[in-house]
Write an enzyme that holds these catalytic residues in place. Structure first.
Site, short mmCIF file in Angstrom:
data_model
loop_
_atom_site.label_atom_id
_atom_site.label_comp_id
_atom_site.label_asym_id
_atom_site.label_seq_id
_atom_site.Cartn_x
_atom_site.Cartn_y
_atom_site.Cartn_z
CE LYS A 94 -3.92 2.18 0.46
NZ LYS A 94 -3.58 2.85 -0.83
CD GLN A 115 3.29 4.61 2.23
OE1 GLN A 115 3.84 5.45 1.55
NE2 GLN A 115 2.19 4.87 2.91
CE LYS A 118 4.25 7.53 5.77
NZ LYS A 118 4.07 8.54 4.71
CE LYS A 130 4.66 7.32 -2.38
NZ LYS A 130 3.85 7.90 -1.29
N GLY A 169 -2.69 8.32 -4.24
CA GLY A 169 -2.04 9.52 -4.77
C GLY A 169 -0.79 9.89 -4.01
CG ASP A 170 3.46 10.98 -3.04
OD1 ASP A 170 3.41 10.79 -1.83
OD2 ASP A 170 4.42 11.57 -3.58
CB THR A 214 -2.03 13.58 4.44
OG1 THR A 214 -2.44 12.43 3.71
CG2 THR A 214 -0.56 13.49 4.78
CG ASN A 245 -4.08 16.22 -0.45
OD1 ASN A 245 -3.60 15.45 0.37
ND2 ASN A 245 -5.39 16.41 -0.56
CB SER A 381 -5.58 4.91 2.14
OG SER A 381 -5.40 6.02 1.30
P1 NDP Z 1 0.91 17.81 -4.17
O1 NDP Z 1 1.38 17.46 -5.51
O2 NDP Z 1 -0.54 18.01 -3.92
O3 NDP Z 1 1.67 19.10 -3.65
C1 NDP Z 1 3.05 19.16 -3.55
C2 NDP Z 1 3.47 20.54 -3.11
O4 NDP Z 1 4.87 20.53 -2.82
C3 NDP Z 1 3.27 21.60 -4.18
O5 NDP Z 1 3.03 22.84 -3.58
C4 NDP Z 1 4.62 21.60 -4.91
O6 NDP Z 1 4.93 22.82 -5.54
C5 NDP Z 1 5.56 21.37 -3.75
N1 NDP Z 1 6.75 20.66 -4.25
C6 NDP Z 1 6.79 19.44 -4.85
N2 NDP Z 1 8.03 19.13 -5.21
C7 NDP Z 1 8.79 20.17 -4.83
C8 NDP Z 1 10.16 20.45 -4.94
N3 NDP Z 1 11.01 19.58 -5.52
N4 NDP Z 1 10.62 21.61 -4.41
C9 NDP Z 1 9.76 22.50 -3.82
N5 NDP Z 1 8.43 22.29 -3.71
C10 NDP Z 1 7.97 21.15 -4.20
O7 NDP Z 1 1.50 16.65 -3.21
P2 NDP Z 1 1.03 16.24 -1.75
O8 NDP Z 1 0.59 17.43 -0.99
O9 NDP Z 1 0.14 15.07 -1.87
O10 NDP Z 1 2.40 15.68 -1.12
C11 NDP Z 1 3.31 16.53 -0.39
C12 NDP Z 1 4.22 15.66 0.46
O11 NDP Z 1 3.43 14.88 1.39
C13 NDP Z 1 5.06 14.63 -0.29
O12 NDP Z 1 6.29 14.46 0.39
C14 NDP Z 1 4.24 13.36 -0.17
O13 NDP Z 1 5.04 12.21 -0.32
C15 NDP Z 1 3.74 13.51 1.26
N6 NDP Z 1 2.56 12.72 1.61
C16 NDP Z 1 1.39 12.85 0.91
C17 NDP Z 1 0.27 12.14 1.29
C18 NDP Z 1 -1.05 12.35 0.65
O14 NDP Z 1 -2.04 11.79 1.16
N7 NDP Z 1 -1.16 13.13 -0.40
C19 NDP Z 1 0.36 11.14 2.37
C20 NDP Z 1 1.59 11.15 3.10
C21 NDP Z 1 2.66 11.90 2.69
P3 NDP Z 1 4.90 22.89 -7.16
O15 NDP Z 1 3.45 22.92 -7.52
O16 NDP Z 1 5.63 24.13 -7.47
O17 NDP Z 1 5.60 21.65 -7.65
#
Ligand code: NDP
Length: 449
Positions: A94, A115, A118, A130, A169-170, A214, A245, A381
């Site tokens: 997962k 993961q 977690k 993943k 998603g991620d 999250t 997100n 999830s």
């Molecule tokens: P999104 O794609 O919704 O958002 C990602 C955000 O982070 C955007 O604002 C993006 O900016 C920024 N970002 C991404 N890559 C970079 C980078 N290299 N440098 C600077 N800013 C960056 O992703 P999520 O919110 O889903 O995920 C964010 C984090 O949370 C990740 O580490 C993910 O693995 C983790 N996570 C997510 C979960 C979920 O349920 N969604 C669960 C657990 C962990 P820009 O638009 O400019 O790229």
């Protein structure tokens, strides 16, 4: 400064380096866990005899495949996709799918490795995995995204299933992408197998509160950490990196609990709004219009935009890294402490560098590592899978209550484990050991598989 490894663990780590060359993020994630496991092998020597750590560091299965697709100009594009099925001792693999140009095997393996622990901490029956692709969704049309997702699923479908491997998603993969992926899976398999994907839309098998989970979960975890210190998030000034997100719903819950959130960011810059981030405006820009964060200051002229700015330079009491890996360094941690920060909780995966974590821990700052603090997403999830299996749909309130209870339990479990291993209040130690023991003991019970 790099902490030494226990003498039994050093050769294991050297072997990981040798077998996985160039995968620096994976090395980092493994090392961070191994640094805390020395005392565990003393207390549970049978886990060393069974080579549980060596087995946990090797994925059960890794799939790498070509994703050909055609862009709107009729040009052929080729991307590479991955699914790393890391550990299924506790349940089906997962973990989410990430679409970002930086994706390569080392990123997917670090995320899959994290993961495992977690998912174990959630107390729910899910293993760790993943996936993702080096596809860049930025600037792509809806139909390009759909064609890419359909092509990816044309290979991936044969490897996943509700009892086998359940993606979500991620970064770069939200409900729109999950819709296209799930739609193609359904078409190829001729099965409406809701439990094969989580993060689905509400009208086609999704769970209420999954979108929020999250971010909300990170704030619930933070509140528990603060409670231990006789503090609360109410009235605190917070900054949140990212504007995706996780960031949006961390901001929402922090504000609902009385915090003042004054900054967020994307990969181009930082928005600072001393009135408090206007959440409706942020959602409109990011979720509905899919625009860049610069639009925020065009709409709200009292806010400032720092192009290429570093969010951690902005004075705050609570810092929430919710964007990406290694975004908060030792220098950033020192800056946060100097400016009066009293707590850090990771909404993203591995956003703080090892040196950054050391600076925070040495300063006695409560620090919630991602594998505990952001586990609310995958936990919800698993609740989505429960609803799918029973063909049921729970209310938002009920699902959120379950999420909150899970985060309280994760916090307690990590805290108690940190005490048991003489590191009271060190959630890195607590989360790693608690997660490792749960998976390791299950692996031992299942025999040499
Ligand atoms: P999104 O794609 O919704 O958002 C990602 C955000 O982070 C955007 O604002 C993006 O900016 C920024 N970002 C991404 N890559 C970079 C980078 N290299 N440098 C600077 N800013 C960056 O992703 P999520 O919110 O889903 O995920 C964010 C984090 O949370 C990740 O580490 C993910 O693995 C983790 N996570 C997510 C979960 C979920 O349920 N969604 C669960 C657990 C962990 P820009 O638009 O400019 O790229």
């Amino acid at each position: 400064m790099v902490a030494g490894l226990d003498e039994k663990l050093e050769p294991i780590y050297q072997d990981v380096l040798r077998r996985n060359p160039g995968e620096t993020e994976f090395h980092q994630a493994v090392r961070e866990v191994l640094e805390t496991l020395g005392p565990v092998l003393v207390k549970y020597p049978e886990l060393a005899d069974q080579k549980i750590i060596q087995r946990i560091c090797e994925p059960e299965r890794q799939i790498i495949f070509r994703v050909p697709w055609q862009d709107d100009r009729g040009q052929i594009q080729i991307n590479r996709a991955f699914r790393v099925e890391f550990n299924s001792a506790l349940g089906p693999f997962k973990g989410g799918m990430r679409f970002h140009p930086s994706v390569y095997l080392g990123i997917i393996k670090f995320l899959g490795f994290e993961q495992i622990f977690k998912n174990a901490l959630t107390g729910l029956p899910i293993g760790g995995g993943k996936g993702g692709s080096d596809f860049d969704p930025k600037g792509k049309s809806d139909s390009e995204i759909m064609r890419f997702c359909q092509s990816l699923m044309t290979e991936l479908y044969r490897h996943i299933g509700e009892h086998t491997d359940v993606p979500a998603g991620d970064i770069g993969v939200g409900q729109r992408e999950i819709g296209y992926l799930f739609g193609q899976y359904k078409r190829i398999t001729n099965r409406y197998e809701s439990g094969v994907f989580t993060g689905k839309g509400l009208s086609w098998g999704g769970s209420r509160a999954r979108t929020e989970a999250t971010g909300y979960g990170t704030i619930f975890f933070l509140e528990e950490m603060l409670k231990v210190r006789g503090e609360s998030i109410e009235g605190k000034t917070c900054i949140v990196s990212g504007s995706g997100n996780v960031a949006i719903y961390a901001i929402e819950k922090a504000m609902a609990m009385g915090a003042r959130v004054i900054a967020c960011s994307d990969s181009n810059g930082v928005v600072v709004d001393q009135d408090g981030i206007d959440l409706d405006l942020l959602k409109q820009i990011k979720e509905i219009e899919r625009r860049r964060l610069t639009s925020y200051v065009q709409e709200k002229t009292s806010a400032t935009y720092l192009e290429d700015g570093c969010i951690w330079n902005i004075p705050c009491q609570v810092a929430l890294p919710c964007a990406t890996q290694n975004e908060l360094t030792a220098k950033d941690a020192q800056c946060l402490i100097k400016n009066g920060c009293i707590a850090v909780a990771e909404g993203a995966n591995m956003p703080t560098t090892p040196e950054g974590i050391r600076v925070l821990l040495e300063a006695g700052i409560p620090f919630g590592p991602g594998k505990a603090a952001n586990a609310g997403g995958v936990a919800t999830s698993a609740l989505e899978m429960q609803q799918n299996a029973s063909r049921d749909s729970w209310s938002f309130e009920h699902t959120e209550q379950r999420l909150q209870q899970i985060m309280v339990n994760i916090h307690r479990h990590c805290y108690e484990t940190s005490e048991e291993f003489d590191a009271q209040g060190n959630y890195v130690v607590g989360a790693n050991i608690a997660g490792f023991l749960k998976v390791g003991q299950a692996m031992a019970a299942l025999g040499l598989v």
